[in-house]
Design an enzyme around this catalytic site. Structure first.
Site, short mmCIF file in Angstrom:
data_model
loop_
_atom_site.label_atom_id
_atom_site.label_comp_id
_atom_site.label_asym_id
_atom_site.label_seq_id
_atom_site.Cartn_x
_atom_site.Cartn_y
_atom_site.Cartn_z
N LYS A 79 46.69 113.08 78.64
CA LYS A 79 47.94 113.54 78.03
C LYS A 79 48.69 112.33 77.51
O LYS A 79 48.68 111.26 78.16
CB LYS A 79 48.75 114.29 79.09
CG LYS A 79 50.02 114.95 78.58
CD LYS A 79 50.67 115.77 79.68
CE LYS A 79 51.94 116.49 79.23
NZ LYS A 79 52.51 117.32 80.29
N SER A 154 53.42 122.05 79.03
CA SER A 154 53.46 121.05 77.98
C SER A 154 52.12 120.34 77.77
O SER A 154 51.94 119.70 76.74
CB SER A 154 54.54 120.02 78.29
OG SER A 154 54.22 119.33 79.49
N SER A 178 53.31 122.61 83.83
CA SER A 178 52.66 122.10 82.61
C SER A 178 51.18 121.80 82.69
O SER A 178 50.56 121.53 81.67
CB SER A 178 53.39 120.85 82.12
OG SER A 178 54.52 121.25 81.41
N1 GLN Z 1 57.87 124.32 80.80
C1 GLN Z 1 58.63 123.63 81.80
C2 GLN Z 1 59.72 122.85 81.12
O1 GLN Z 1 59.83 122.95 79.95
C3 GLN Z 1 57.74 122.74 82.60
C4 GLN Z 1 57.32 121.53 81.86
C5 GLN Z 1 56.43 120.64 82.66
O2 GLN Z 1 55.89 121.03 83.69
N2 GLN Z 1 56.32 119.41 82.21
O3 GLN Z 1 60.44 122.13 81.73
#
Ligand code: GLN
Length: 495
Positions: A79, A154, A178
């Site tokens: 990532k 994400s 994410s």
């Molecule tokens: N979708 C969640 C957020 O927007 C989690 C994101 C993540 O785990 N990095 O905060």
């Protein structure tokens, strides 16, 4: 079958039997990226030369007959919020578009030691904020099962790359879901370890009390292999825990007799897609038929988790992201007449709308006069959520649910409605709040052919147990057997 289609453990065995070379494996995956990534768009940066030179080193060692680490010659992607020395780390943000970190993240260092070739860096929601990868400042990534749908987020690039065979495995980060949510949307396995199990050194911080790095893989065995390679104490991350790392592959067995599985009644509520619910319940039934004891449990503070997360995560983010001021890192607005205007313009131009929304939410929650009402209160509710899980794990070995309330949604469907986007993490973020490990494993498909993810949560440092149950689910459902239909070499769609 082409080499890029195999799992890490299959390729490891083939390498050891000298049926293939590491160079052949890496070239096969690089060709796959070449022919398919214009459609999937998982990669922000492809590092073909870095991958090839590692593969060459593996082949040289093999020729000498030396012992190789488990992941030697197995090509992977990271990532784009994991620092890689000499290779840019963008966080899919204009702010860091040309940022090259001067050091490696600990997880990458460990994968270098494991001799795993780096294919490149993967697209994500900007600074890991989002659930669809549509918040990337660069481009959208497509879901390999339906190109008009999102891969989740994400870590959308990390999950899509594995599902499309553009990497044998990848690493993602998980602050509120994410790793698991995109894994569920893309029909692959995603594991968020216990907070402290994997070093966060070199992970660009989003919400430091919630962030964890973990594997995204084609099957559960690979998740166990990769976790074993990246876990462990690191003096560079004071929150990493000094606890022995077992060989997680030793936990993988199909037999679940006597295992106690908890079904939290708060997770099987209205609003969850009926097809998703059916697949999850069918899986629970299969586990029960295989000898597991299933019982309903309660996690009473579940409905407060989302609101609590959206105070704590933005508060920590607003503090972590203060460093992007145009002086020390990345993008700098060049047209400002004075320093204050420079800060303002840099942050206005460098951050996208979701990141700005989080910074504003977080700054508000932390500001004097509001701190006690929001941040302090959220911390107290977080403790209640932690206690819910502690109590539940006195009764059961694991807690299961669907990973997400719906299957992958269409691009554009939720991007203008932050609240509905936030709701896609309602089942994943409690595990981050409670700092416990959780895994998503595919358990079936909807009528439309979209994968459904099954989530298994365990007590702190119970990675072995959740991998065990995930392995049983993989075998009992056979969901891993189905693969997305994707064009091969730009040709016709193939199985
Ligand atoms: N979708 C969640 C957020 O927007 C989690 C994101 C993540 O785990 N990095 O905060």
């Amino acid at each position: 079958m082409s080499l890029y289609q195999y799992t890490a453990h299959e390729l490891r065995d083939m390498l050891r039997r000298k049926e293939v070379s590491a160079a052949e494996i890496t070239d096969s995956v690089l060709e796959r990226i070449d022919s398919l990534d214009s459609v999937i768009k998982a990669y922000v940066t492809v590092t073909a030369e870095v991958a090839k030179s590692m593969a060459k080193a593996v082949d040289a060692q093999l020729a000498q007959g030396s012992d190789l680490p488990e992941l030697a010659g197995i090509p992977m992607g990271l990532k784009d919020n994991l620092n890689t020395k000499g290779i840019r780390t963008t966080c899919s943000s204009k702010m860091l578009e040309n940022y090259i970190s001067p050091y490696d993240s600990t997880v990458y260092e460990k994968l270098i030691k494991s001799m795993s070739p780096l294919l490149g860096k993967l697209n994500m929601d900007e600074f890991a904020m989002g659930s669809s990868t549509e918040n990337s400042a660069f481009f959208n990534t497509a879901n390999p099962w339906d190109l008009e749908r999102v891969p989740g987020g994400s870590s959308g690039g990390s999950a899509a790359a594995v599902a499309a065979d553009e990497a044998i495995f990848t690493l993602g980060s998980d602050t509120g879901g994410s790793i698991r949510q995109p894994a569920a949307f893309c029909g692959v396995v995603g594991l968020k370890p216990t907070y402290g199990r994997v070093s966060r050194y070199g992970l660009v911080a989003f919400a430091s009390s919630l962030d964890q790095i973990g594997p995204i893989t084609k099957d559960v065995t690979d998740a166990a292999l990769v976790l074993t390679a990246i876990a462990g104490h690191d003096p560079m991350d004071s929150t990493s825990v000094n606890k022995e790392v077992p060989d997680y592959t030793k936990f993988l067995k199909e037999d679940v007799k006597g295992l106690k599985i908890g079904l939290p009644k708060e997770y099987f509520v209205e609003g969850i897609d009926p097809e998703v619910k059916t697949k999850v319940m069918e899986t629970v039934q299969k586990l029960e038929e295989a000898g597991a004891e299933v019982k309903e449990i309660s996690l009473p503070h579940t409905d407060a988790a989302l609101a609590t997360y959206y105070i704590i995560a933005p508060a920590e983010a607003s503090s972590n992201l203060a460093r992007y001021d145009g002086v020390r890192y990345g993008y700098r607005s060049e047209t400002a007449p004075d320093v204050l205007t420079m800060y303002k313009k840099t942050r206005s131009e460098g951050f996208g709308p979701e990141v700005k929304r989080r910074i504003m939410l977080g700054t508000y929650a932390l500001s004097s006069g509001y701190y006690d009402a929001y941040y302090l209160k959220a911390q107290k509710v977080r403790t209640l959520i932690v206690q819910d899980f502690q109590k539940a794990f006195e009764e059961v070995d694991v807690i299961v649910s669907s990973t997400t309330p719906t299957p992958a949604f269409k691009m554009g469907d939720k991007i203008d409605d932050p609240m509905s986007m936030y709701l896609s993490d309602m089942f994943t973020l409690p595990a981050n709040m409670a700092a416990i490990p959780a895994i998503s494993v595919p358990c079936g498909y909807t009528e439309a052919g979209l994968p459904v993810g099954f989530q298994i949560m365990g007590p702190a440092f119970g990675e072995g147990t959740i991998l065990h149950v995930a392995y049983a689910v993989e075998k009992l459902t056979g969901a891993r057997e189905r693969r997305p239909k994707l064009p091969e070499k730009g040709g016709a769609a193939c199985e």
